[in-house]
Design a protein around this motif. Structure first.
Motif, PDB file in Angstrom:
ATOM      1  N   ARG A 193       0.828  -1.204   0.000  1.00 43.52           N
ATOM      2  CA  ARG A 193       0.000   0.000   0.000  1.00 43.52           C
ATOM      3  C   ARG A 193       0.865   1.256   0.000  1.00 43.52           C
ATOM      4  N   GLU A 194       0.184   2.384  -0.204  1.00 43.93           N
ATOM      5  CA  GLU A 194       0.873   3.672  -0.251  1.00 43.93           C
ATOM      6  C   GLU A 194       1.576   3.979   1.065  1.00 43.93           C
ATOM      7  N   ASN A 195       0.947   3.614   2.188  1.00 48.71           N
ATOM      8  CA  ASN A 195       1.537   3.918   3.496  1.00 48.71           C
ATOM      9  C   ASN A 195       2.605   2.910   3.906  1.00 48.71           C
ATOM     10  N   GLY A 196       2.905   1.889   3.083  1.00 51.17           N
ATOM     11  CA  GLY A 196       3.968   0.936   3.364  1.00 51.17           C
ATOM     12  C   GLY A 196       3.484  -0.374   3.946  1.00 51.17           C
ATOM     13  N   ASP A 197       2.168  -0.539   4.132  1.00 52.42           N
ATOM     14  CA  ASP A 197       1.645  -1.808   4.647  1.00 52.42           C
ATOM     15  C   ASP A 197       1.889  -2.907   3.620  1.00 52.42           C
ATOM     16  N   LEU A 198       2.285  -4.089   4.117  1.00 48.48           N
ATOM     17  CA  LEU A 198       2.605  -5.227   3.253  1.00 48.48           C
ATOM     18  C   LEU A 198       1.607  -6.350   3.491  1.00 48.48           C
ATOM     19  N   TYR A 199       1.168  -7.004   2.417  1.00 47.02           N
ATOM     20  CA  TYR A 199       0.174  -8.073   2.509  1.00 47.02           C
ATOM     21  C   TYR A 199       0.661  -9.293   1.729  1.00 47.02           C
ATOM     22  N   TRP A 200       0.573 -10.459   2.350  1.00 51.30           N
ATOM     23  CA  TRP A 200       0.911 -11.738   1.739  1.00 51.30           C
ATOM     24  C   TRP A 200      -0.389 -12.493   1.527  1.00 51.30           C
ATOM     25  N   ASN A 201      -0.846 -12.602   0.298  1.00 50.07           N
ATOM     26  CA  ASN A 201      -2.122 -13.237  -0.046  1.00 50.07           C
ATOM     27  C   ASN A 201      -3.270 -12.693   0.814  1.00 50.07           C
ATOM     28  N   GLY A 202      -3.309 -11.383   0.996  1.00 59.39           N
ATOM     29  CA  GLY A 202      -4.382 -10.729   1.735  1.00 59.39           C
ATOM     30  C   GLY A 202      -4.136 -10.628   3.233  1.00 59.39           C
ATOM     31  N   GLU A 203      -3.114 -11.260   3.759  1.00 59.64           N
ATOM     32  CA  GLU A 203      -2.805 -11.238   5.186  1.00 59.64           C
ATOM     33  C   GLU A 203      -1.689 -10.222   5.436  1.00 59.64           C
ATOM     34  N   ARG A 204      -1.930  -9.331   6.368  1.00 64.25           N
ATOM     35  CA  ARG A 204      -0.935  -8.302   6.659  1.00 64.25           C
ATOM     36  C   ARG A 204       0.254  -8.930   7.384  1.00 64.25           C
ATOM     37  N   VAL A 205       1.454  -8.618   6.895  1.00 63.86           N
ATOM     38  CA  VAL A 205       2.682  -9.156   7.478  1.00 63.86           C
ATOM     39  C   VAL A 205       3.723  -8.052   7.595  1.00 63.86           C
ATOM     40  N   ALA A 206       4.720  -8.294   8.422  1.00 62.97           N
ATOM     41  CA  ALA A 206       5.828  -7.348   8.577  1.00 62.97           C
ATOM     42  C   ALA A 206       6.961  -7.744   7.636  1.00 62.97           C
ATOM     43  N   MET A 207       7.864  -6.821   7.375  1.00 65.20           N
ATOM     44  CA  MET A 207       8.964  -7.044   6.433  1.00 65.20           C
ATOM     45  C   MET A 207       9.860  -8.193   6.895  1.00 65.20           C
ATOM     46  N   ASP A 208      10.051  -8.370   8.200  1.00 69.38           N
ATOM     47  CA  ASP A 208      10.948  -9.414   8.685  1.00 69.38           C
ATOM     48  C   ASP A 208      10.360 -10.821   8.545  1.00 69.38           C
ATOM     49  N   GLN A 209       9.083 -10.933   8.229  1.00 71.89           N
ATOM     50  CA  GLN A 209       8.452 -12.241   8.039  1.00 71.89           C
ATOM     51  C   GLN A 209       8.582 -12.758   6.601  1.00 71.89           C
ATOM     52  N   PHE A 210       9.064 -11.921   5.710  1.00 65.29           N
ATOM     53  CA  PHE A 210       9.141 -12.317   4.301  1.00 65.29           C
ATOM     54  C   PHE A 210      10.245 -13.330   4.015  1.00 65.29           C
ATOM     55  N   ALA A 211      11.407 -13.181   4.635  1.00 70.56           N
ATOM     56  CA  ALA A 211      12.547 -14.070   4.330  1.00 70.56           C
ATOM     57  C   ALA A 211      12.194 -15.541   4.556  1.00 70.56           C
ATOM     58  N   PRO A 212      11.646 -15.934   5.734  1.00 70.27           N
ATOM     59  CA  PRO A 212      11.307 -17.354   5.886  1.00 70.27           C
ATOM     60  C   PRO A 212      10.183 -17.808   4.951  1.00 70.27           C
ATOM     61  N   ARG A 213       9.231 -16.932   4.674  1.00 70.23           N
ATOM     62  CA  ARG A 213       8.132 -17.303   3.763  1.00 70.23           C
ATOM     63  C   ARG A 213       8.651 -17.505   2.340  1.00 70.23           C
ATOM     64  N   PHE A 214       9.549 -16.622   1.893  1.00 64.02           N
ATOM     65  CA  PHE A 214      10.122 -16.769   0.559  1.00 64.02           C
ATOM     66  C   PHE A 214      10.974 -18.039   0.477  1.00 64.02           C
ATOM     67  N   ALA A 215      11.727 -18.352   1.529  1.00 62.00           N
ATOM     68  CA  ALA A 215      12.554 -19.559   1.533  1.00 62.00           C
ATOM     69  C   ALA A 215      11.678 -20.808   1.433  1.00 62.00           C
ATOM     70  N   GLU A 216      10.569 -20.805   2.147  1.00 63.54           N
ATOM     71  CA  GLU A 216       9.646 -21.943   2.090  1.00 63.54           C
ATOM     72  C   GLU A 216       9.012 -22.066   0.709  1.00 63.54           C
ATOM     73  N   ALA A 217       8.633 -20.931   0.129  1.00 59.27           N
ATOM     74  CA  ALA A 217       8.007 -20.945  -1.196  1.00 59.27           C
ATOM     75  C   ALA A 217       9.001 -21.369  -2.271  1.00 59.27           C
ATOM     76  N   ALA A 218      10.275 -21.027  -2.102  1.00 55.32           N
ATOM     77  CA  ALA A 218      11.285 -21.374  -3.116  1.00 55.32           C
ATOM     78  C   ALA A 218      11.543 -22.873  -3.153  1.00 55.32           C
TER      79      ALA A 218
END
Length: 139
Positions: free
Chosen positions: A69-94
């Motif tokens: 979003r414009e204010n910097g909010d991040l969403y993973w498949n509609g679920e709001r997440v923080a930036m530090d939660q992306f690394a493990p999720r991306f590793a699992e998806a890879a």
């Protein structure tokens, strides 16, 4: 049919022309043979094969909808997440086969920094199929 002679006293010199008539005769005979035998080669034994219908089994890879979003909010498949939660999720998806596609939906007024961070994290984790989702321009 005139034959040439190598003896200069006996008349004109040897005939240097190529006689093409025998070549044409041979080619016509070969053409007739091929015209006659080709239909015989295409006829096969008639077999009543069983009928079955099947659709190709195409497994499309899952995709990850990533919203920014414009204010910097991040969403993973509609679920709001923080930036530090992306690394493990991306590793699992890879690790999944086939690898999922990452669809980034960024607001047009969003800052570039979170978009670049997310793309960097995804690339570091091994995701190679990253794309931006846009809406067509309506005039």
């Amino acid at each position: 049919m005139a034959m040439g002679s190598f003896d200069p006293r006996r008349g004109p010199g040897p005939m240097a022309d190529i006689n093409v008539v025998p070549l044409v005769d041979v080619m016509l005979v070969l053409l007739v043979i091929f015209i006659i035998t080709t239909p015989l080669l295409t006829n096969a034994v008639k077999i009543d094969l069983p009928k079955a219908s099947s659709a190709p089994n195409v497994t499309k890879p899952d995709h990850i909808e990533l919203g920014i979003r414009e204010n910097g909010d991040l969403y993973w498949n509609g679920e709001r997440v923080a930036m530090d939660q992306f690394a493990p999720r991306f590793a699992e998806a890879a690790k999944k086969q086939p690898q999922p596609e990452l669809h980034i939906r960024a607001d047009r007024h969003a800052e570039y920094e979170p978009v670049a961070k997310v793309m960097s994290l995804a690339a570091r984790a091994g995701l190679s199929r990253i794309g931006f989702v846009t809406e067509p321009d309506r005039l």
